[in-house]
Write a protein that holds these residues in place. Structure first.
Motif, PDB file in Angstrom:
ATOM      1  N   THR A 361      21.514  23.734  -3.237  1.00  0.00           N
ATOM      2  CA  THR A 361      22.484  24.835  -3.270  1.00  0.00           C
ATOM      3  C   THR A 361      22.309  25.750  -2.066  1.00  0.00           C
ATOM      4  N   LEU A 362      21.064  26.046  -1.723  1.00  0.00           N
ATOM      5  CA  LEU A 362      20.808  26.954  -0.606  1.00  0.00           C
ATOM      6  C   LEU A 362      21.312  26.374   0.711  1.00  0.00           C
ATOM      7  N   ILE A 363      21.099  25.089   0.917  1.00  0.00           N
ATOM      8  CA  ILE A 363      21.595  24.460   2.145  1.00  0.00           C
ATOM      9  C   ILE A 363      23.117  24.539   2.197  1.00  0.00           C
ATOM     10  N   SER A 364      23.754  24.369   1.048  1.00  0.00           N
ATOM     11  CA  SER A 364      25.214  24.484   0.991  1.00  0.00           C
ATOM     12  C   SER A 364      25.662  25.888   1.383  1.00  0.00           C
ATOM     13  N   ILE A 365      24.974  26.903   0.859  1.00  0.00           N
ATOM     14  CA  ILE A 365      25.312  28.289   1.206  1.00  0.00           C
ATOM     15  C   ILE A 365      25.097  28.529   2.697  1.00  0.00           C
ATOM     16  N   LEU A 366      23.945  28.097   3.196  1.00  0.00           N
ATOM     17  CA  LEU A 366      23.600  28.350   4.598  1.00  0.00           C
ATOM     18  C   LEU A 366      24.537  27.634   5.559  1.00  0.00           C
ATOM     19  N   ALA A 367      25.072  26.506   5.125  1.00  0.00           N
ATOM     20  CA  ALA A 367      25.950  25.731   6.001  1.00  0.00           C
ATOM     21  C   ALA A 367      27.393  26.222   5.971  1.00  0.00           C
ATOM     22  N   SER A 368      27.770  26.939   4.900  1.00  0.00           N
ATOM     23  CA  SER A 368      29.192  27.260   4.744  1.00  0.00           C
ATOM     24  C   SER A 368      29.515  28.751   4.772  1.00  0.00           C
ATOM     25  N   SER A 369      28.584  29.594   4.358  1.00  0.00           N
ATOM     26  CA  SER A 369      28.900  31.021   4.263  1.00  0.00           C
ATOM     27  C   SER A 369      28.987  31.658   5.648  1.00  0.00           C
ATOM     28  N   THR A 370      29.787  32.703   5.726  1.00  0.00           N
ATOM     29  CA  THR A 370      29.890  33.474   6.971  1.00  0.00           C
ATOM     30  C   THR A 370      29.405  34.912   6.763  1.00  0.00           C
ATOM     31  N   THR A 403      20.851  22.433   9.454  1.00  0.00           N
ATOM     32  CA  THR A 403      21.298  23.729   8.936  1.00  0.00           C
ATOM     33  C   THR A 403      20.668  24.865   9.731  1.00  0.00           C
ATOM     34  N   CYS A 404      19.392  24.731  10.054  1.00  0.00           N
ATOM     35  CA  CYS A 404      18.722  25.760  10.855  1.00  0.00           C
ATOM     36  C   CYS A 404      19.349  25.862  12.246  1.00  0.00           C
ATOM     37  N   CYS A 405      19.695  24.723  12.830  1.00  0.00           N
ATOM     38  CA  CYS A 405      20.370  24.749  14.138  1.00  0.00           C
ATOM     39  C   CYS A 405      21.695  25.495  14.053  1.00  0.00           C
ATOM     40  N   HIS A 406      22.407  25.268  12.963  1.00  0.00           N
ATOM     41  CA  HIS A 406      23.669  25.987  12.747  1.00  0.00           C
ATOM     42  C   HIS A 406      23.424  27.494  12.686  1.00  0.00           C
ATOM     43  N   SER A 411      25.271  34.990  15.469  1.00  0.00           N
ATOM     44  CA  SER A 411      24.916  36.174  16.265  1.00  0.00           C
ATOM     45  C   SER A 411      23.925  37.093  15.560  1.00  0.00           C
ATOM     46  N   ASP A 412      23.852  37.019  14.234  1.00  0.00           N
ATOM     47  CA  ASP A 412      22.996  37.948  13.495  1.00  0.00           C
ATOM     48  C   ASP A 412      21.521  37.642  13.773  1.00  0.00           C
ATOM     49  N   PRO A 413      20.784  38.577  14.374  1.00  0.00           N
ATOM     50  CA  PRO A 413      19.391  38.291  14.750  1.00  0.00           C
ATOM     51  C   PRO A 413      18.468  38.097  13.556  1.00  0.00           C
ATOM     52  N   SER A 414      18.757  38.770  12.436  1.00  0.00           N
ATOM     53  CA  SER A 414      17.892  38.615  11.262  1.00  0.00           C
ATOM     54  C   SER A 414      18.039  37.218  10.664  1.00  0.00           C
ATOM     55  N   VAL A 415      19.256  36.686  10.648  1.00  0.00           N
ATOM     56  CA  VAL A 415      19.487  35.327  10.149  1.00  0.00           C
ATOM     57  C   VAL A 415      18.870  34.313  11.106  1.00  0.00           C
ATOM     58  N   ARG A 416      19.041  34.527  12.405  1.00  0.00           N
ATOM     59  CA  ARG A 416      18.449  33.628  13.396  1.00  0.00           C
ATOM     60  C   ARG A 416      16.921  33.620  13.264  1.00  0.00           C
ATOM     61  N   GLY A 417      16.349  34.785  12.999  1.00  0.00           N
ATOM     62  CA  GLY A 417      14.898  34.865  12.843  1.00  0.00           C
ATOM     63  C   GLY A 417      14.401  34.069  11.652  1.00  0.00           C
ATOM     64  N   VAL A 438      12.299  15.934  17.516  1.00  0.00           N
ATOM     65  CA  VAL A 438      12.284  15.397  18.881  1.00  0.00           C
ATOM     66  C   VAL A 438      13.399  14.379  19.108  1.00  0.00           C
ATOM     67  N   PHE A 439      13.664  13.537  18.127  1.00  0.00           N
ATOM     68  CA  PHE A 439      14.587  12.424  18.353  1.00  0.00           C
ATOM     69  C   PHE A 439      15.972  12.611  17.734  1.00  0.00           C
ATOM     70  N   GLU A 440      16.057  13.356  16.645  1.00  0.00           N
ATOM     71  CA  GLU A 440      17.345  13.457  15.953  1.00  0.00           C
ATOM     72  C   GLU A 440      18.282  14.384  16.703  1.00  0.00           C
ATOM     73  N   LYS A 441      19.562  14.018  16.692  1.00  0.00           N
ATOM     74  CA  LYS A 441      20.539  14.795  17.451  1.00  0.00           C
ATOM     75  C   LYS A 441      21.336  15.738  16.558  1.00  0.00           C
ATOM     76  N   ASP A 442      21.633  16.874  17.138  1.00  0.00           N
ATOM     77  CA  ASP A 442      22.565  17.824  16.537  1.00  0.00           C
ATOM     78  C   ASP A 442      23.772  17.857  17.462  1.00  0.00           C
ATOM     79  N   GLU A 443      24.811  17.136  17.064  1.00  0.00           N
ATOM     80  CA  GLU A 443      25.979  16.902  17.914  1.00  0.00           C
ATOM     81  C   GLU A 443      25.551  16.134  19.169  1.00  0.00           C
TER      82      GLU A 443
END
Length: 618
Positions: A361-370, A403-406, A411-417, A438-443
């Motif tokens: 559920t958390l990954i879903s929130i982190l990937a979709s919420s703004t 999800t972390c890369c996303h 722009s929010d520094p607290s979320v990026r942190g 090291v090997f997996e691609k994000d886009e």
């Protein structure tokens, strides 16, 4: 013996005649009137005394110019004194209250006199017949007059009124007075009073009233509750199954009554990092729900909460429901914070992943919420789930790296942190996850490339130094990877992974910046270690030398830190020897592995620095 009717009639007529005239110059006449009134009272002739006092109360209520003459002639003192001796069933008591209430309205001199008998006015609340009038008098006494509010707080008028409210014994006509008095009195409580047993009883009564929902006073009840809840020392007192369950019910009820636009504004208000574009709403309901959610979240961070509640507690189950059907709602923020504060042991965190599957559920929130507030709360909860080593592979296999890369792109520094701190945990002591990075691609680029890019990208300032700094955490992520890949007897693919890591452009820059910054001493130590680990191979040494060439102050920073200056050895105590040794290891590795990367000038600087530091070795 009662006076004859004619005397009574003449007495009452004289009062009417007097009060029809001008209040000026009537002190002597008023004193004479008062003496006659006192005589009727003394002989027990209640009816003329009641009628006379009623006439006085009506007159001063209609013409405020009578207020000062009433005080100077002693009429106000008479009315006050009668409250201390009258039976509350005595009809005269109500008329005395009217005289007092109308005499003190907007008159501070009269109020100063009246507050001396405040306890007798409050005592009238015990009478159902007098309750409405007494509340009106108390309102007039305290309106814009702080001494009366403080005196009422000292007598705990708030507790008295809340008790009558809970028992449904405040007449509807007096509810507005009661709520104003509650608000004033609560705001005048001392810090000691705010945390005593009476306050907890008052809070409990008002919480019950808020849950009954009175549309005319709902916001006022919540405002008073929030006033209590914003006191950090009061918060643990409500961390009980009943009170916290009721508070969560109130939060959910309040949220359901707001419009979608208002709930959007609450989410903005809950955001840790506010910008000029996200101005705080000034709507009362929005502010109150924002404060209520923040307060409940703060309660869940107390030691008392951790001792009383578990994931299976009824109130926790109630907020867990918000994650079963997650939405961009204010209460979902509260659910993430509360559950995150329960995720404080490896056992609980592992159950949350393997049994309850909160991470999905958390990954879903982190990937979709703004919504920054929800993202920050969900990321904080997820970061706690990364603490047990046993969880890290599961989380990465569920998609947390991407999800972390996303999140790093936001722009929010607290979320990026928070995203950066999660990455650091995920790669710590986990070769599987390091390989993925090291090997997996994000886009179109590897996750490692994204980490390096984001580590050196500009970032907005954090609202608090207690928050995770994205630049620091991403630099630490690289050091954690280098530390694992530098272990002897590690997995057979370590060399290949390390070589691939060193192919990323500017991969040493985030590590060098750890050393160059001066705010986080521990991070400086990690930066020094990371550069030393990287320099153990020719490819890595080339990256470090590139940073030294680009940053003329890097060698000086190494020297100062190793010598104990600028947050180095002297400030770190037991870390002194470690930092010194890491500096020596780095400089030696550069000499051993630099090849042709260092020109003679740079080589002499490195050799000279090593020799200078060598003199410190005793």
């Amino acid at each position: 013996m009662h006076p004859p009717n004619k005397e009574v009639e003449e007495f009452l007529e004289s009062i009417e005649l007097l009060l029809e005239g001008s209040p000026e110059g009537q002190d002597a006449a008023l004193r004479t009137l008062l003496h006659k009134l006192e005589r009727f009272v003394d002989i027990g002739d209640a009816e003329p005394a009641e009628v006379a006092t009623k006439l006085l109360g009506t007159a001063v209520g209609g013409q405020k110019e009578w207020q000062t003459p009433f005080r100077e002639s002693g009429i106000l003192s008479f009315a006050l004194s009668r409250l201390s001796v009258s039976d509350h069933t005595d009809p005269l008591a109500k008329q005395c209250l009217r005289v007092i209430g109308n005499s003190v309205a907007d008159n501070d001199s009269n109020r100063e006199l009246a507050i001396k008998d405040l306890q007798h006015i409050i005592a009238c609340l015990t009478s159902e017949e007098l309750r409405t009038t007494a509340l009106a008098v108390l309102f007039n006494l305290g309106n814009d007059f702080d001494p009366a509010k403080a005196a009422a707080a000292g007598l705990r008028l708030d507790n008295t009124i809340s008790s009558y409210l809970a028992l449904d014994k405040i007449p509807e006509a007096a509810l507005d007075y009661a709520m104003e008095l509650l608000t004033w009195t609560t705001g005048s409580l001392t810090s000691v009073q705010l945390k005593d047993a009476l306050s907890l009883e008052t809070f409990t009564n008002l919480l019950e009233m808020a849950l009954r929902y009175d549309p005319d006073h709902y916001d006022e009840y919540v405002a008073i509750l929030v006033h209590y809840l914003q006191d950090p020392e009061f918060q643990p007192k409500v961390a009980t199954p009943k009170l916290l369950d009721d508070l969560v019910s109130l939060m959910l009820d309040f949220e359901a009554r707001l419009t979608p636009t208002e709930n959007e504004a609450v989410l903005e208000g809950l955001s840790i990092s506010k910008t000029d574009e996200t101005a705080t709403s000034d709507e009362t309901s929005v502010l109150l729900l924002t404060q209520l959610i923040s307060s409940i979240s703060a309660i869940s961070a107390t030691d008392t909460f951790a001792q009383v509640f578990t994931v299976t507690s009824q109130v926790v189950e109630k907020v867990r429901a918000k994650l079963r059907a997650p939405a961009d709602s204010p209460s979902t923020v509260c659910a993430c914070v509360m559950l995150g504060n329960l995720a404080m042991s490896d056992e609980v965190c592992m159950d949350m992943v393997n049994i309850m599957e909160f991470h999905i559920t958390l990954i879903s929130i982190l990937a979709s919420s703004t919504k920054p507030a929800l993202l920050y709360a969900a990321a904080g909860f997820m970061r706690h789930l990364t603490f047990p080593e046993a969880n890290r592979t599961v989380l990465v296999n569920t998609g947390l790296l991407r999800t972390c890369c996303h999140l790093l792109n936001l722009s929010d520094p607290s979320v990026r942190g928070e995203a950066a701190a999660m990455l650091c945990k995920l790669v710590t002591n986990n070769f599987h996850n390091i390989e993925k990075v090291v090997f997996e691609k994000d886009e179109d680029a590897t996750i490692l490339t994204r980490i390096v890019e984001q580590a050196i990208a500009p970032s907005a300032a954090l609202p608090s130094t207690a928050m995770k700094n994205p630049m620091i955490e991403l630099g630490r992520t690289l050091v954690a990877m280098l530390r694992y890949l530098g272990r002897p007897n590690a997995e057979k693919d370590v060399d290949a992974v390390r070589q691939e890591l060193l192919k990323v452009p500017s991969v040493a820059r985030p590590v060098a910046r750890l050393l160059r910054q001066r705010f986080y001493a521990d991070a400086r130590s990690e930066g020094l270690l990371g550069l030393g680990l990287m320099a153990q191979s020719p490819e890595g040494a080339a990256h470090v030398i590139e940073e030294i060439k680009d940053d003329g102050g890097l060698l000086d920073a190494i020297k100062e830190f190793a010598e104990g200056k600028d947050g180095g050895v002297e400030q770190q105590g037991s870390a002194a020897g470690r930092d010194y040794q890491n500096a020596i290891v780095l400089l030696q590795a550069l000499q051993n592995n630099a090849g042709g990367e260092m020109d003679m000038t740079l080589k002499n600087q490195v050799v000279g620095l090593q020799a200078e530091l060598g003199k410190l070795l005793v």
